[in-house]
Design an enzyme around this catalytic site. Structure first.
Site, PDB file in Angstrom:
ATOM      1  N   HIS A 277     103.631  71.363 113.669  1.00  0.00           N
ATOM      2  CA  HIS A 277     104.157  72.699 113.374  1.00  0.00           C
ATOM      3  C   HIS A 277     105.656  72.786 113.656  1.00  0.00           C
ATOM      4  O   HIS A 277     106.172  73.808 114.120  1.00  0.00           O
ATOM      5  CB  HIS A 277     103.409  73.776 114.174  1.00  0.00           C
ATOM      6  CG  HIS A 277     103.282  75.083 113.432  1.00  0.00           C
ATOM      7  ND1 HIS A 277     102.242  75.366 112.584  1.00  0.00           N
ATOM      8  CD2 HIS A 277     104.079  76.174 113.400  1.00  0.00           C
ATOM      9  CE1 HIS A 277     102.397  76.571 112.077  1.00  0.00           C
ATOM     10  NE2 HIS A 277     103.516  77.082 112.553  1.00  0.00           N
TER      11      HIS A 277
ATOM     12  N   ALA B 256     107.289  81.859 107.280  1.00  0.00           N
ATOM     13  CA  ALA B 256     107.111  83.310 107.257  1.00  0.00           C
ATOM     14  C   ALA B 256     108.430  84.043 107.058  1.00  0.00           C
ATOM     15  O   ALA B 256     109.510  83.531 107.361  1.00  0.00           O
ATOM     16  CB  ALA B 256     106.474  83.763 108.571  1.00  0.00           C
TER      17      ALA B 256
ATOM     18  N   GLN C 157      99.333  79.226 101.775  1.00  0.00           N
ATOM     19  CA  GLN C 157      98.959  78.876 103.147  1.00  0.00           C
ATOM     20  C   GLN C 157      98.163  79.996 103.786  1.00  0.00           C
ATOM     21  O   GLN C 157      98.531  81.167 103.705  1.00  0.00           O
ATOM     22  CB  GLN C 157     100.217  78.584 103.970  1.00  0.00           C
ATOM     23  CG  GLN C 157      99.969  78.288 105.434  1.00  0.00           C
ATOM     24  CD  GLN C 157     100.131  79.528 106.312  1.00  0.00           C
ATOM     25  OE1 GLN C 157     100.724  80.529 105.905  1.00  0.00           O
ATOM     26  NE2 GLN C 157      99.590  79.474 107.526  1.00  0.00           N
TER      27      GLN C 157
ATOM     28  N   ARG D  73     112.545  73.850 107.452  1.00  0.00           N
ATOM     29  CA  ARG D  73     113.823  74.454 107.835  1.00  0.00           C
ATOM     30  C   ARG D  73     114.931  74.223 106.803  1.00  0.00           C
ATOM     31  O   ARG D  73     115.710  75.153 106.541  1.00  0.00           O
ATOM     32  CB  ARG D  73     114.245  73.941 109.207  1.00  0.00           C
ATOM     33  CG  ARG D  73     113.377  74.494 110.353  1.00  0.00           C
ATOM     34  CD  ARG D  73     113.872  73.993 111.695  1.00  0.00           C
ATOM     35  NE  ARG D  73     113.127  74.539 112.826  1.00  0.00           N
ATOM     36  CZ  ARG D  73     112.087  73.955 113.412  1.00  0.00           C
ATOM     37  NH1 ARG D  73     111.635  72.803 112.935  1.00  0.00           N
ATOM     38  NH2 ARG D  73     111.482  74.512 114.439  1.00  0.00           N
TER      39      ARG D  73
ATOM     40  N   GLY E 157     110.686  67.264 110.800  1.00  0.00           N
ATOM     41  CA  GLY E 157     111.792  66.371 111.076  1.00  0.00           C
ATOM     42  C   GLY E 157     112.454  65.745 109.875  1.00  0.00           C
ATOM     43  O   GLY E 157     113.419  64.991 110.036  1.00  0.00           O
ATOM     44  N   VAL E 158     111.971  66.015 108.656  1.00  0.00           N
ATOM     45  CA  VAL E 158     112.566  65.401 107.461  1.00  0.00           C
ATOM     46  C   VAL E 158     113.911  66.068 107.189  1.00  0.00           C
ATOM     47  O   VAL E 158     113.989  67.271 106.957  1.00  0.00           O
ATOM     48  CB  VAL E 158     111.631  65.545 106.246  1.00  0.00           C
ATOM     49  CG1 VAL E 158     112.319  65.035 104.981  1.00  0.00           C
ATOM     50  CG2 VAL E 158     110.330  64.788 106.483  1.00  0.00           C
TER      51      VAL E 158
ATOM     52  N   LYS F  45      96.602  71.703 107.321  1.00  0.00           N
ATOM     53  CA  LYS F  45      97.924  71.458 107.908  1.00  0.00           C
ATOM     54  C   LYS F  45      97.848  71.563 109.428  1.00  0.00           C
ATOM     55  O   LYS F  45      97.353  72.564 109.963  1.00  0.00           O
ATOM     56  CB  LYS F  45      98.943  72.468 107.374  1.00  0.00           C
ATOM     57  CG  LYS F  45     100.350  72.288 107.932  1.00  0.00           C
ATOM     58  CD  LYS F  45     101.305  73.280 107.280  1.00  0.00           C
ATOM     59  CE  LYS F  45     102.734  73.107 107.785  1.00  0.00           C
ATOM     60  NZ  LYS F  45     102.878  73.550 109.189  1.00  0.00           N
TER      61      LYS F  45
END
Length: 377
Positions: free
Chosen positions: A270, A94, A141, A328, A306-307, A246
């Site tokens: 999430h 977002a 999404q 992120r 976590g990637v 998702k």
């Protein structure tokens, strides 16, 4: 006094010196205001699941294969029936104009140039029509809103705008308790808005509450906690687009999704921002992939959470994923240098994945699915 142009020039230089995504994270942390950084970086509760997503990846080790011809390697694949230059899509996030004036537009241009799908969020700060005009593969999404008709209107709007898939997020009846945002009294600045919601639905996110996060109050008012499998079935019947769910962690939920004709599930907690204590996605991944296969297949499995590098993508592929989402890291690039920063993030992932494939004895993405992965204590 330093101005915005000076800071942008320094940030751009920092991205040239970013040799992995940890470097890019440090650049972003240095340029963002503290409350915005906390909004991006933080998780829910005591952030145990946020930390566990990375710890779980770090405990996984690949058994590399040798004496295979890897002189020519490719990261090319398909995601939801469309070609992609690597098995990576940009996750929905977002309010990206919090991080850069162009927000989602800059990120989408970078994704298109890298050959990766870009996911527009319901809470995007740029309308979907402007993002699809950038080109490339765009997914949309959806959150299930209190007025179901508004959700379905958004689905039709995304389809009309040229989106290639719909991604229904199913793990957010309301926003998890995010202590960083509450301590900061986090609220959106006036120039950042949820472009797909009407003015009344948007306004709560801008007004600072007496206590806590204005964004959490806003989503609690806008989102429905009543989403069920019957709503998934309705959405499936109303759209011709591929449908992604998702937020799936349980094998039984994945099997039910296959039964309803869902085209892909995203194994996700999430990003550690909902249930604190939820299972890391990469731990849930093998059982979910197995359940999808046992239910008849025909449904892709993606991993989110976590990637942080190409080796992580390799591990996810070996554990049964068709691809991964990254959330992120593109934001770090966006904060650091706009479109160029996001492109640097995706280029780093592509280069690291090509390197990891070759060193593991895999000439391509398909071969990675044959590797063995061991989880160490």
């Amino acid at each position: 006094m330093r101005d915005a142009d000076d800071e942008a020039a320094d940030a751009s230089h920092g991205t040239r010196d970013a040799y992995d995504l940890d470097d890019m994270e440090r650049v972003a942390a240095a340029v963002l205001p503290r409350d915005v950084w906390d909004f991006v970086a933080g998780g829910s509760g005591r952030e145990r699941t946020l930390a566990a997503d990375r710890e779980a990846f770090d405990r996984l080790y690949v058994t590399a294969r040798v004496l295979r011809d890897v002189s020519a390697r490719t990261t090319d694949t398909t995601l939801l029936g469309r070609p992609a230059r690597l098995p990576v899509a940009v996750a929905p996030v977002a309010y990206q104009r919090l991080l850069h004036p162009e927000g989602e537009l800059a990120a989408a241009r970078a994704a298109a140039a890298a050959g990766a799908p870009f996911t527009v969020a319901t809470l995007s700060s740029v309308p979907v029509e402007e993002v699809t005009a950038v080109g490339g593969t765009v997914w949309f999404q959806l959150y299930w809103l209190r007025e179901p008709g508004l959700t379905l209107d958004l689905a039709r709007r995304a389809q009309d705008a040229g989106c290639a898939a719909l991604m229904l997020t199913v793990d957010v009846p309301w926003m998890g308790r995010r202590a960083r945002d509450a301590r900061n009294g986090f609220a959106l600045p006036g120039h950042v808005r949820a472009a797909h919601l009407d003015a009344g639905a948007r306004s709560a996110a801008h007004g600072a509450p007496v206590r806590g996060s204005a964004v959490a109050a806003h989503t609690a008012a806008a989102f429905s906690a009543g989403l069920t499998w019957s709503d998934v079935a309705e959405l499936r019947s109303l759209t011709r687009l591929p449908l992604i769910l998702k937020g799936v962690l349980a094998p039984a939920d994945a099997a039910r999704a296959v039964e309803l004709g869902v085209d892909a599930v995203v194994v996700s907690n999430h990003g550690g921002r909902q249930l604190d204590g939820a299972l890391p996605g990469v731990v849930a991944l093998p059982d979910v992939a197995g359940a999808v296969a046992a239910a008849g297949g025909g449904c892709e499995v993606l991993l989110d959470g976590g990637v942080r590098g190409g080796v992580d993508v390799l591990k996810a592929l070996a554990l049964g994923a068709d691809g991964v989402l990254v959330g992120r890291p593109p934001l770090w690039g966006l904060a650091a240098a706009g479109e160029a920063g996001v492109r640097r993030v995706l280029d780093l992932l592509a280069a690291e994945l090509a390197d990891a494939l070759g060193l593991a004895g895999c000439p391509g993405v398909g071969a990675a699915r044959e590797l063995d992965v061991t989880r160490l204590p």
